[in-house]
Design an enzyme around this catalytic site. Sequence first.
Site, PDB file in Angstrom:
ATOM      1  N   GLY A 244      -9.653 -10.033  -2.239  1.00 42.91           N
ATOM      2  CA  GLY A 244      -8.581 -10.477  -1.355  1.00 42.91           C
ATOM      3  C   GLY A 244      -7.970 -11.805  -1.766  1.00 42.91           C
ATOM      4  O   GLY A 244      -6.769 -11.929  -1.993  1.00 42.91           O
TER       5      GLY A 244
ATOM      6  N   GLY B 115     -12.896  -4.425  -0.286  1.00 41.25           N
ATOM      7  CA  GLY B 115     -14.288  -3.990  -0.184  1.00 41.25           C
ATOM      8  C   GLY B 115     -14.697  -2.994  -1.251  1.00 41.25           C
ATOM      9  O   GLY B 115     -15.787  -3.097  -1.825  1.00 41.25           O
TER      10      GLY B 115
ATOM     11  N   ARG C  49       0.821  -1.214   0.000  1.00 42.77           N
ATOM     12  CA  ARG C  49       0.000   0.000   0.000  1.00 42.77           C
ATOM     13  C   ARG C  49       0.856   1.266   0.000  1.00 42.77           C
ATOM     14  O   ARG C  49       0.450   2.288  -0.548  1.00 42.77           O
ATOM     15  CB  ARG C  49      -0.944  -0.011   1.211  1.00 42.77           C
ATOM     16  CG  ARG C  49      -2.062  -1.002   0.986  1.00 42.77           C
ATOM     17  CD  ARG C  49      -2.959  -1.157   2.167  1.00 42.77           C
ATOM     18  NE  ARG C  49      -4.203  -1.774   1.707  1.00 42.77           N
ATOM     19  CZ  ARG C  49      -5.111  -2.294   2.511  1.00 42.77           C
ATOM     20  NH1 ARG C  49      -4.957  -2.247   3.822  1.00 42.77           N
ATOM     21  NH2 ARG C  49      -6.200  -2.823   2.025  1.00 42.77           N
TER      22      ARG C  49
ATOM     23  N   LYS D 289     -18.996 -18.550  -1.901  1.00 39.99           N
ATOM     24  CA  LYS D 289     -20.453 -18.537  -1.767  1.00 39.99           C
ATOM     25  C   LYS D 289     -21.139 -17.567  -2.719  1.00 39.99           C
ATOM     26  O   LYS D 289     -20.666 -16.456  -2.937  1.00 39.99           O
ATOM     27  CB  LYS D 289     -20.821 -18.148  -0.336  1.00 39.99           C
ATOM     28  CG  LYS D 289     -20.522 -19.219   0.675  1.00 39.99           C
ATOM     29  CD  LYS D 289     -20.892 -18.720   2.052  1.00 39.99           C
ATOM     30  CE  LYS D 289     -21.018 -19.866   3.034  1.00 39.99           C
ATOM     31  NZ  LYS D 289     -21.583 -19.391   4.299  1.00 39.99           N
TER      32      LYS D 289
HETATM   33  P1  ADP Z   1     -12.274 -13.004  -2.962  1.00 40.08           P
HETATM   34  O1  ADP Z   1     -11.659 -12.763  -1.607  1.00 40.08           O
HETATM   35  O2  ADP Z   1     -11.279 -12.925  -4.053  1.00 40.08           O
HETATM   36  O3  ADP Z   1     -13.471 -12.117  -3.212  1.00 40.08           O
HETATM   37  P2  ADP Z   1     -13.841 -15.215  -1.978  1.00 40.08           P
HETATM   38  O4  ADP Z   1     -13.545 -14.813  -0.590  1.00 40.08           O
HETATM   39  O5  ADP Z   1     -15.232 -15.033  -2.470  1.00 40.08           O
HETATM   40  O6  ADP Z   1     -12.816 -14.532  -2.996  1.00 40.08           O
HETATM   41  O7  ADP Z   1     -13.558 -16.781  -2.148  1.00 40.08           O
HETATM   42  C1  ADP Z   1     -12.319 -17.375  -1.971  1.00 40.08           C
HETATM   43  C2  ADP Z   1     -12.425 -18.719  -1.303  1.00 40.08           C
HETATM   44  O8  ADP Z   1     -13.283 -19.618  -2.014  1.00 40.08           O
HETATM   45  C3  ADP Z   1     -11.091 -19.406  -1.232  1.00 40.08           C
HETATM   46  O9  ADP Z   1     -10.722 -19.525   0.117  1.00 40.08           O
HETATM   47  C4  ADP Z   1     -11.337 -20.775  -1.866  1.00 40.08           C
HETATM   48  O10 ADP Z   1     -10.708 -21.845  -1.175  1.00 40.08           O
HETATM   49  C5  ADP Z   1     -12.825 -20.909  -1.784  1.00 40.08           C
HETATM   50  N1  ADP Z   1     -13.336 -21.861  -2.787  1.00 40.08           N
HETATM   51  C6  ADP Z   1     -13.228 -21.788  -4.117  1.00 40.08           C
HETATM   52  N2  ADP Z   1     -13.764 -22.862  -4.716  1.00 40.08           N
HETATM   53  C7  ADP Z   1     -14.256 -23.652  -3.737  1.00 40.08           C
HETATM   54  C8  ADP Z   1     -14.948 -24.911  -3.715  1.00 40.08           C
HETATM   55  N3  ADP Z   1     -15.254 -25.572  -4.856  1.00 40.08           N
HETATM   56  N4  ADP Z   1     -15.277 -25.418  -2.505  1.00 40.08           N
HETATM   57  C9  ADP Z   1     -14.976 -24.749  -1.381  1.00 40.08           C
HETATM   58  N5  ADP Z   1     -14.336 -23.552  -1.333  1.00 40.08           N
HETATM   59  C10 ADP Z   1     -13.985 -23.011  -2.499  1.00 40.08           C
END
Ligand code: ADP
Length: 400
Positions: A358, A381, A39, A200
């Site tokens: 993230g 965010g 940063r 999710k």
């Molecule tokens: P970001 O932080 O980039 O927005 P998210 O927090 O939404 O991404 O999601 C990242 C997480 O999703 C990772 O920790 C990864 O392990 C998990 N993930 C991805 N695919 C699967 C899956 N098929 N089953 C369980 N967890 C998953």
Amino acid sequence: MANFKTLDDLPQDLTGQVGLVRVDLNLPMQDGRASDVTRVEAVKPTILELADRGAKVLLLAHFGRPGGERHSTMSTSVVQGDLERVLGREVMFVSEVGGPVVRQSLGIFRPGDIGLLDNVRFWPGEEANDRAFAQTIAENADFYVNDAFSAAHRAHASTEALAHLLPAYAGRAMEAELRALDAALGNPERPVAAVVGGAKVSTKLDVLQHLVARVQHLVIGGGMANTFLAARGVAVGKSLCEHDLATTANRIMDEADHAGCTVHLPYDVVVAKEFAPNPPSLRTVNVHEVASDEMILDVGPQAVEALGDVLKTCRTLVWNGPLGAFETPPFDAATVALARTAAALTQDGSLTSVAGGGDTVAALAHADVTQDFTYISTAGGAFLEWMEGRELPGVAALMR
Ligand code: ADP
Ligand code: MG
């Protein structure tokens, strides 16, 4: 492109003028030292440019969540040393953000000097976006620069009110971020592909909703893909899946259909009975062959190859969320493979690639493509809110 002023709109010679620069110094700390100074690297060009043009530069930032009270452990002075090291300049700490203490400090500053104001969240007026509080900061300065896109989703005094009290400019990092985001979704070259993955659906409903109306290809991966597959009647076994969102998932697919957006779900997947590195139960199967005691943990190789072919027909890519559980091998394979295809297309000049989030930033670093994407946002965010199509108060305040 929406209209905002940049450092190019300031007089070249800023000798003696006081510039307030909102930066993000909320660094991850370990044993009293920053464990990651990305940063600071990001705001370094803006700070040095203003200093070298003769301005007296006052850095304004938050650090942690002190909740409107002074906490010595959350003073910005904690990162003063890291700041000096990265900038390669002396930085003078000022224990206030406004009023006579700042005025007196400025009296002994020479043109080009850099000061670090204390944590702006020590004052309740910050998070209340209080105009009178912002005025106490503004009265010591001649102009305001916002170089903290990552804080722009909050309407706080240092991100919003101040921009209305002083001539306001986007710093170099903010400028680059806004241009990249505009090229990705604001005013992109078509066709546009979006990759949305992660754990999710429920955390990214608004993102999906916003994207279906704007992109020609929507690639859904990660745990979210399971929810969509299940909504289409596919048995996903023990996979992470939000069965209660079936109706929502189907609605999003219908909306995509109406908007002419093709939704890509995996047709082969990598499954295992236990979630562990290289588990003995590992299999690659068609989505219709997942057993009741198996979990889908990554997109399969055939689907990834097909997705690569889709990217070859696109001009723009926006990516949020890994395609699989990339922290655990071999469930990083799909994310790494598609990231490398996108990186190669970007280097060939056929694709503009913008990514953020993230875990996405970590996944793309793991794939070793950080330098090869057009732009990777570390804003967290703020990046997600932008992907949801929301107006960011700190950005809106610069658009006049
Ligand atoms: P970001 O932080 O980039 O927005 P998210 O927090 O939404 O991404 O999601 C990242 C997480 O999703 C990772 O920790 C990864 O392990 C998990 N993930 C991805 N695919 C699967 C899956 N098929 N089953 C369980 N967890 C998953
Ligand atoms: Mg995450």
